[in-house]
Design an enzyme around this catalytic site. Structure first.
Site, PDB file in Angstrom:
ATOM      1  N   CYS A 135      46.886  76.995  76.663  1.00 54.48           N
ATOM      2  CA  CYS A 135      46.697  77.187  75.224  1.00 54.48           C
ATOM      3  C   CYS A 135      48.018  77.464  74.501  1.00 54.48           C
ATOM      4  O   CYS A 135      48.268  76.951  73.414  1.00 54.48           O
ATOM      5  CB  CYS A 135      45.690  78.293  74.948  1.00 54.48           C
ATOM      6  SG  CYS A 135      46.033  79.848  75.789  1.00 54.48           S
TER       7      CYS A 135
ATOM      8  N   ASP B 110      42.494  75.954  66.579  1.00 59.71           N
ATOM      9  CA  ASP B 110      42.216  76.586  67.869  1.00 59.71           C
ATOM     10  C   ASP B 110      42.426  75.596  69.018  1.00 59.71           C
ATOM     11  O   ASP B 110      41.784  74.551  69.050  1.00 59.71           O
ATOM     12  CB  ASP B 110      40.768  77.089  67.857  1.00 59.71           C
ATOM     13  CG  ASP B 110      40.402  77.849  69.113  1.00 59.71           C
ATOM     14  OD1 ASP B 110      41.310  78.126  69.919  1.00 59.71           O
ATOM     15  OD2 ASP B 110      39.219  78.171  69.284  1.00 59.71           O
TER      16      ASP B 110
ATOM     17  N   HIS C 232      41.558  76.084  72.090  1.00 62.35           N
ATOM     18  CA  HIS C 232      40.607  76.358  73.169  1.00 62.35           C
ATOM     19  C   HIS C 232      39.402  75.428  73.130  1.00 62.35           C
ATOM     20  O   HIS C 232      38.250  75.864  73.147  1.00 62.35           O
ATOM     21  CB  HIS C 232      40.150  77.820  73.114  1.00 62.35           C
ATOM     22  CG  HIS C 232      41.262  78.804  73.255  1.00 62.35           C
ATOM     23  ND1 HIS C 232      41.843  79.445  72.183  1.00 62.35           N
ATOM     24  CD2 HIS C 232      41.913  79.247  74.348  1.00 62.35           C
ATOM     25  CE1 HIS C 232      42.798  80.256  72.604  1.00 62.35           C
ATOM     26  NE2 HIS C 232      42.863  80.151  73.929  1.00 62.35           N
TER      27      HIS C 232
END
Length: 409
Positions: free
Chosen positions: A77, A291, A293
């Site tokens: 990430c 994001d 993720h």
């Protein structure tokens, strides 16, 4: 920090909300240096967010190093956030901050070339493969989680092998930005210029007061317009700058004093991002972010061919979070295309951030501190290879740099 990130990832849907839930506010919303009114300019705001290159976990790419992982889910990430901040710098450099992406429109050649740099292939300059293997020189094993400073150091080293963009990546140390060092690094001769012939066979700089057109005219009469390089290319002595400032804004949680400092930082920058979630803007005391993720399948694309880029843009409504939920270990990024941009950034930082002692996230100084080791601008080793391939065949490509996580509390 690994446990904190895991806890953050597990709770992300708990305290994240969609942009539609953004309350009516007259406070300006900043997206990477661009200001919007959330009430009257929502369409433009969303178009700006959708235009940012979005990098997430990927799976089913070729194993890193031939035998390593074929997915970065769970550990990549921070590397993806590093890709996002670098990609935004390249977009600003090649296309300009005003450029907007449209799904049903043809994209400029520069855009496709930028995207090629980040594809999940071992031969892409800023791929997950290159970043993970270059991280070995920073003491990180492939598959190990990175901190913001480590990612910044990896980007700095990989940028040395990118002759097309010739980007100067400067990573501040000890919460201090040194103007003298940055100008020394950015004024280095562009690496790409060594590959291009000088006009009219000139091998030395033009005499004082003589323009390139005059020089060509003196040599070839009226054939000055045939000069293969423009005046701006010849006289430019500044490489585009990506300035990364790793910070520690608290111990276990972000110190509230830095919230106002972050809000002050956004308007002074055409590129401001916070590693962890690649935050985009600061409405009130909240962040809108992209994001990483989300796990997507890697795209199969041949080098030089067009890329199906829909999965590289977050077309759903972006999420928002409270600043207080941000991990205190962050890195701010700023892009300055010209020396004038950098001088303007320095002036704004001095005016907006450093007037009040409690707003200082970092220090901006004119000269290199005398108690520091001499500053030597990074340079590409004299090899014809990519960064990751070179480090595989060398015990130590660079001296591993210390993790500067100085507390400012």
């Amino acid at each position: 920090l690994v446990s904190v990130l895991a806890k953050y990832e597990n709770q992300i849907n708990v305290f994240s909300e969609y942009l539609e839930d953004l309350p009516d506010t007259d406070e300006p919303v900043w997206i990477l240096g661009e200001c919007y009114n959330a009430k009257t300019e929502k369409t433009e705001l969303l178009s700006d967010v959708h235009s940012r290159l979005w990098f997430t976990y990927r799976k089913k790419f070729s194993p890193i190093g031939g035998t390593g992982p074929s997915s970065d889910a769970g550990w990549g990430c921070m590397l993806r956030c590093g890709q996002m901040i670098l990609a935004q710098a390249l977009v600003c450099s090649q296309l300009g901050r005003a450029w907007r992406w449209k799904a049903d429109a043809g994209q400029p050649e520069e855009y496709q070339r930028i995207l090629q740099c980040f594809l999940d292939r071992k031969d892409s300059c800023y791929s997950i493969h290159q970043m993970a293997q270059m991280g070995v020189g920073e003491g990180k094993s492939v598959g190990e989680w990175y901190g913001p400073n480590t990612v910044a150091q990896v980007l700095k080293k990989l940028a040395l092998f990118d002759d097309w963009n010739s980007l100067a990546v400067y990573v501040s140390m000890d919460n201090t930005v040194v103007i003298e060092d940055i100008k020394k690094q950015c004024r280095q001769e562009s690496r790409g210029s060594r590959l291009r012939p000088r006009p009219c066979g000139w091998g030395e700089p033009f005499a004082s007061g003589v323009t390139p057109e005059q020089a060509c005219s003196n040599t070839h009469g009226n054939r000055a317009t045939t000069c293969p390089l423009s005046q701006s290319q010849l006289l430019s002595d500044w490489r585009p700058l990506l300035l990364v400032i790793p910070l520690r804004m608290g111990i276990n949680h972000i110190n509230p004093v830095y919230i106002q400092a972050l809000k002050k930082a956004e308007p002074v920058s055409c590129l401001a991002a916070v590693f962890i979630q690649a935050c985009l803007c600061l409405p009130g005391e909240e962040l809108i972010y992209l994001d990483p993720h989300t796990t997507q399948s890697a795209l199969e694309s041949e080098a030089g061919s067009g890329v199906d880029d829909l999965t590289y843009h977050c077309l759903r409504s972006p999420r928002r979070m409270k600043i207080t939920n941000l991990d205190p270990s962050v890195a701010l990024g700023f892009f300055c295309k010209s020396e004038e941009d950098f001088d303007g950034w320095c002036n704004l930082v001095q005016q907006e951030i450093q007037l009040k002692r409690n707003l200082r996230m970092f220090e901006l100084v004119e000269n290199h501190p005398s108690h520091w080791p001499p500053f030597v601008p990074p340079s590409k080793p004299d090899v014809q290879t990519t960064g990751a391939e070179f480090i595989e065949s060398t015990d130590k490509l660079f001296e591993s740099e210390e993790e500067f996580e100085i507390l400012n509390v």
